[in-house]
Enzyme design. Structure first.
Site, PDB file in Angstrom:
ATOM      1  N   CYS A  82     -20.059  16.752 -57.096  1.00 40.19           N
ATOM      2  CA  CYS A  82     -20.055  17.286 -55.735  1.00 40.19           C
ATOM      3  C   CYS A  82     -19.764  16.268 -54.639  1.00 40.19           C
ATOM      4  CB  CYS A  82     -21.401  17.952 -55.438  1.00 40.19           C
ATOM      5  SG  CYS A  82     -21.862  19.283 -56.558  1.00 40.19           S
ATOM      6  N   HIS A 145     -24.388  16.551 -48.143  1.00 40.18           N
ATOM      7  CA  HIS A 145     -24.382  15.733 -49.363  1.00 40.18           C
ATOM      8  C   HIS A 145     -23.502  14.492 -49.244  1.00 40.18           C
ATOM      9  CE1 HIS A 145     -24.532  15.778 -54.082  1.00 40.18           C
ATOM     10  NE2 HIS A 145     -25.328  14.889 -53.536  1.00 40.18           N
TER      11      HIS A 145
END
Length: 496
Positions: A82, A145
């Site tokens: 990710c 993130h």
């Protein structure tokens, strides 16, 4: 002049005025600066839409999106996990160029490095930065993130508005558990929807409405960075009930989570259509990487999963729509990359990407100059003309993660696993990577092996942090364990 002839001339005159109006309207729509939307799924399987082969999931809005634009069958992301994948798509630069190689899953106390480097380096500019400079209002909704430190916060990285979580994952019922959802640095206390996927859709549409009311002449960019269908596996009872025929609990929950994501896509499109903004909105949908091992996803004909350099880790379906510019119902089988978003968006906005900032102290300046000279400062290309006419430009892409590395050059892909010799595949004709051609074509294998090594030697820094060696072992395991398979059936006996 006879009355009948006069009437006919009048009708022709009115028709010519109407056609001129339509033509002027069309030209104006094509020349106007578009609004821009990115919709990103998280850990979605390559086959998990109806238009990609699923017969058990319900994705009518995504399928409708594909029917309204260009469905790209060979799109790639910058990494098979990710965080570096997001770093690549937001900067338009291969994340290994600035040391962003592994996932960012721990605090500064867990890494032997400088805290200011535990995230997207401040020297890297984001889509938000580039489009803000071009006059856009910008928003990021959902998963960040890319660093927890103050210097990494989305509001300081080009986004006027941020609502979501800084972390890599989050539970889906924030009103029932301790949550970390914030809005521009302030904890969110009231949620318009109990389910996080629906709340993120609400929040993105609220930003669009507020902006249209306050600054109707300013274009906007919204990044809907959903965390669905990433774990934990949470879905509403109503959505689960739609898939009662799927006995396997994990696959059933995954189907329900995808249905909620699809619902959000439909709401975004409907809102833009109802407010007259759809025709001149450039929208891109894709996933940040391939399907994961733990969420019930399905990668269709691809071998491998999230974390792997196999196609199943880095290849994703991608949909581009822009009714004023792109054709509808078209399939594009050429190579596309998430790195292409930046140059394509800047082209649509009528601007050039911002220049690179000065190198940071840990970067090798000689290598930086060498790579910029040989490769360029950014790694994507403007895909506008290619998505319109179907042409396929020559492409070369690179990856490296957890002991693995890969290079794609045209149709040829060389994989260098951590646990055995390099392999060569023709992924244009062998999408499942079943036939290793390295023994048959040793010269081509050696050529790509050398090219991969040359690229690594030009990187400006070592990885700024690393994953546990455990993940290198897992990547090697997944490299062989996840073969292409039929879509998981509705039976509880089959483990998806």
């Amino acid at each position: 002049m006879p009355a009948t002839l006069l009437a006919a001339v009048s009708r022709l005159f009115l028709l010519s005025l109407f056609l001129a109006f339509v033509a002027e309207t069309s030209i104006a729509a094509e020349s106007a600066t578009p609004n821009i939307v990115v919709i990103l799924a998280d850990d979605m399987g390559y086959g998990d839409m109806g238009c990609m082969g699923s017969e058990t999931l319900q994705t009518p809005n995504l399928d409708g999106l594909a029917a309204s634009g260009v469905l790209c069958s060979q799109a790639y992301v910058a990494s098979s996990v990710c965080s570096p994948s997001r770093a690549g798509l937001l900067t338009g630069r291969d994340p290994r160029r600035f040391g962003y190689e592994g996932n960012l899953n721990a605090s500064s106390a867990s890494y032997a490095t400088r805290p200011e480097l535990l995230g997207l380096p401040a020297s890297e500019r984001t889509l938000g930065d580039h489009l803000s400079a071009a006059g856009y209002a910008t928003a990021l909704i959902g998963k960040w993130h890319l660093g927890m430190g103050e210097m990494h916060h989305p509001n300081l990285r080009g986004f006027d508005h941020f609502c979501g979580m800084l972390t890599g994952s989050h539970h889906y019922f924030p009103t029932t558990m301790k949550h970390s959802i914030e809005c521009n640095g302030q904890r969110v206390e009231d949620f318009s929807s109990e389910y996080l996927t629906d709340f993120f859709t609400d929040e993105g549409l609220r930003f669009i409405d507020r902006h249209e009311a306050d600054s109707p002449d300013q274009p906007w960019f919204v990044f809907f960075s959903y965390n669905a269908p990433h774990t934990p596996m949470h879905a509403t009872e109503a959505d689960l009930a739609r898939f009662a025929n799927i006995e396997n609990k994990k696959r059933r929950t995954y189907a329900a989570m995808m249905f909620a994501l699809d619902r959000g896509v439909g709401r975004i499109r409907n809102h833009l259509e109802e407010t007259g903004q759809w025709d001149n909105t450039l929208l891109v949908f894709f996933s940040d990487n391939g399907g994961a091992t733990n969420n019930g996803s399905w990668n269709g004909p691809l071998r491998g999963v999230k974390g792997s350099m196999r196609e199943g880790g880095i290849r994703v379906p991608m949909i581009w729509t822009w009714p004023a510019k792109f054709p509808a119902g078209k399939r594009y089988d050429g190579v596309v990359s998430s790195l292409d978003l930046l140059p394509t968006f800047c082209s649509a906005a009528g601007t050039q990407p911002l220049p690179l900032a000065d190198p940071m102290s840990h970067e090798d300046t000689s290598n930086r100059k060498r790579m910029n000279r040989l490769v360029g400062t950014h790694d994507g290309i403007d895909m506008t003309a290619h998505l319109v006419d179907g042409s396929e430009p020559p492409r070369r892409l690179y990856w490296r993660l957890q002991g693995q590395a890969a290079i794609l050059d045209g149709a040829d892909k060389l994989l260098r696993p951590s646990h055995r010799p390099a392999e060569l595949f023709d992924v244009a004709s062998d999408v499942s990577e079943c036939h290793d051609l390295s023994a048959k074509h040793p010269e081509r294998t050696s050529e790509l092996f050398r090219e991969l090594g040359a690229w690594e030697s030009m990187l400006t820094t070592v990885p700024l942090w690393g994953s546990s060696p455990y993940w290198s072992g897992q990547s090697a395991k997944h490299y062989d364990a996840w073969e292409p398979r039929p879509e998981p059936s509705t039976s509880s006996k089959e483990n998806p």
